[in-house]
Design a protein around this motif. Structure first.
Motif, PDB file in Angstrom:
ATOM      1  N   GLU A 228       0.805  -1.221   0.000  1.00  0.00           N
ATOM      2  CA  GLU A 228       0.000   0.000   0.000  1.00  0.00           C
ATOM      3  C   GLU A 228       0.839   1.274   0.000  1.00  0.00           C
ATOM      4  OE1 GLU A 228      -2.456  -0.448   3.406  1.00  0.00           O
ATOM      5  OE2 GLU A 228      -3.659  -2.095   2.561  1.00  0.00           O
ATOM      6  N   ALA A 229       2.154   1.153   0.095  1.00  0.00           N
ATOM      7  CA  ALA A 229       3.020   2.331   0.107  1.00  0.00           C
ATOM      8  C   ALA A 229       2.890   3.096  -1.217  1.00  0.00           C
ATOM      9  CB  ALA A 229       4.466   1.919   0.345  1.00  0.00           C
ATOM     10  N   ARG A 230       2.757   4.417  -1.116  1.00  0.00           N
ATOM     11  CA  ARG A 230       2.540   5.254  -2.304  1.00  0.00           C
ATOM     12  C   ARG A 230       3.864   5.546  -2.999  1.00  0.00           C
ATOM     13  NH1 ARG A 230       1.470   9.934  -0.969  1.00  0.00           N
ATOM     14  NH2 ARG A 230       1.566   9.797   1.304  1.00  0.00           N
ATOM     15  N   THR A 232       4.889   8.138  -5.816  1.00  0.00           N
ATOM     16  CA  THR A 232       4.431   9.261  -6.621  1.00  0.00           C
ATOM     17  C   THR A 232       5.056   9.230  -8.008  1.00  0.00           C
ATOM     18  OG1 THR A 232       6.217  10.714  -5.849  1.00  0.00           O
ATOM     19  CG2 THR A 232       4.182  10.644  -4.535  1.00  0.00           C
ATOM     20  N   ASP A 236       8.684   7.783  -8.999  1.00  0.00           N
ATOM     21  CA  ASP A 236       8.695   6.710  -9.979  1.00  0.00           C
ATOM     22  C   ASP A 236       9.576   7.076 -11.168  1.00  0.00           C
ATOM     23  OD1 ASP A 236       8.056   4.223 -10.931  1.00  0.00           O
ATOM     24  OD2 ASP A 236       6.173   4.835 -11.853  1.00  0.00           O
ATOM     25  N   LYS A 269       9.488  -0.160  -1.908  1.00  0.00           N
ATOM     26  CA  LYS A 269       8.206  -0.064  -1.202  1.00  0.00           C
ATOM     27  C   LYS A 269       8.251  -0.802   0.133  1.00  0.00           C
ATOM     28  CE  LYS A 269       4.380  -0.102  -3.506  1.00  0.00           C
ATOM     29  NZ  LYS A 269       3.225  -0.473  -4.364  1.00  0.00           N
ATOM     30  N   ASP A 278       4.451   5.824   4.866  1.00  0.00           N
ATOM     31  CA  ASP A 278       3.465   5.182   4.001  1.00  0.00           C
ATOM     32  C   ASP A 278       3.674   5.588   2.545  1.00  0.00           C
ATOM     33  OD1 ASP A 278       2.685   7.799   4.106  1.00  0.00           O
ATOM     34  OD2 ASP A 278       0.597   7.404   4.665  1.00  0.00           O
ATOM     35  N   TYR A 279       4.858   6.098   2.232  1.00  0.00           N
ATOM     36  CA  TYR A 279       5.206   6.484   0.866  1.00  0.00           C
ATOM     37  C   TYR A 279       6.691   6.200   0.654  1.00  0.00           C
ATOM     38  CZ  TYR A 279       7.171  10.583   3.188  1.00  0.00           C
ATOM     39  OH  TYR A 279       7.896  11.415   4.014  1.00  0.00           O
TER      40      TYR A 279
END
Length: 341
Positions: A228-230, A232, A236, A269, A278-279
């Motif tokens: 679930e880690a974002r 961006t 990326d 991640k 969480d990102y």
């Protein structure tokens, strides 16, 4: 993650952390160190999996093993307890009607097996620690590759499966040892253990209170948080640029595969929840690069450096490549890519 979890992370050794990252990312790992402490490294990993994570391990020396010996060595007894009696493979041809004449064919071992042939319900260990796999023959390495691909293995009597949290760990015979090309690409991470970092479990420094530091439920929770880690668009793109720059580096001959890129994203991640995020941040991508590529990169030599095709001086190229290591190339690539703000 809560503060208590972060405090437990601070007590882990470098090998404990490497195994935790492997479990959280679901990626297999290659460990290496100087040759004279390979045995201590193997014992430390075994105790770490057992005492810190409560996992059942199988240790196998692959330097002189056969395929059958390898397949048997990685199997452990099934922990599931059944009250039923063991299942026997008995032939129904042994049943006969009352007063019917006895037929010896119904009990022929060559046709229907023995009454003592008990079903083999062993399973593959949670963690396999394979030492000297780089010295194993091609047949054993192919068997290991098939195991990593399918998470199952066939013996002469049955098919055995691995758990979802299955982890394959290699202890290389020496630094920079290489597995076969396709097998090497299946390992998402590598870790070099410095001798001065010691072996806390082997030396008895760790607190042995009979309980594991991290439970299976916590490992599964880490995997869910990693998924679930974002990531961006900017980060990326940063990850993608590192891969492109790595492929275009004049020092790199090969090893930048599509599988490696997928592993890079997965490990990056997985590092996020371990840092309480969480990102995925750019620094986590950089850290993941230093775990994913060291065992993959194939460096050029003075004979195949690409600028020789355009008229470069061979002596100048040889001097430029003198002393260049994989770590130097990774640092050069990471330093040449603009970091998103």
């Amino acid at each position: 993650m809560d503060d208590q979890f972060q405090e437990r992370l601070q007590t882990l050794s470098d090998l404990d952390l490497a195994i935790l990252v492997s479990l959280a990312s679901g990626q297999h790992c290659i460990f290496s160190s100087v040759s004279n402490i390979a045995k201590e490294l193997r014992d430390e990993l075994h105790l770490s999996c057992k005492e810190t994570f409560g996992l059942q391990t199988a240790v196998v020396d692959c330097s002189r093993t056969t395929v059958d010996e390898f397949s048997e060595a990685i199997l452990v007894d099934n922990d599931d307890a059944f009250e039923d009696v063991p299942e026997h493979r008995e032939s129904t041809s042994g049943l006969r009607a009352p007063n019917a004449p006895y037929s010896s064919r119904g009990h022929s071992p060559s046709r229907f097996g023995s009454f003592n042939n008990i079903l083999d319900d062993r399973r593959i260990a949670d963690v396999i620690i394979a030492t000297n796999l780089d010295l194993a023959g091609p047949n054993v390495q192919v068997q290991a590759l098939e195991l990593l691909r399918t998470k199952r293995i066939f013996t002469r009597t049955a098919m055995h499966t691995a758990s979802k949290d299955f982890l394959f760990v290699v202890v290389a015979s020496k630094p920079n040892a290489r597995l076969s090309h396709h097998l090497n690409d299946m390992f998402g991470m590598s870790h070099f253990h410095e001798e001065e970092d010691g072996f806390p479990h082997v030396e008895g420094i760790t607190n042995k209170n009979g309980t594991t530091t991290f439970s299976r439920e916590e490992i599964r929770s880490l995997r869910l948080q990693a998924d679930e880690a974002r990531l961006t668009a900017e980060v990326d793109a940063y990850l993608h640029n590192i891969v492109v720059f790595m492929r275009q580096s004049r020092y790199v001959k090969g090893g930048i595969t599509a599988t490696a890129t997928r592993h890079l994203r997965t490990v990056a991640k997985a590092l996020a929840p371990l840092h309480g995020l969480d990102y995925v941040s750019p620094s986590l991508v950089t850290l993941a690069v230093k775990k994913v590529y060291p065992h993959r990169l194939v460096l050029v030599t003075a004979e195949n450096e690409r600028t020789l095709l355009w008229g470069s001086d061979p002596l100048a190229v040889k001097e430029m490549l003198r002393g260049v290591t994989v770590e130097d190339v990774i640092d050069d690539v990471v330093g040449s890519v603009d970091t998103p703000l």
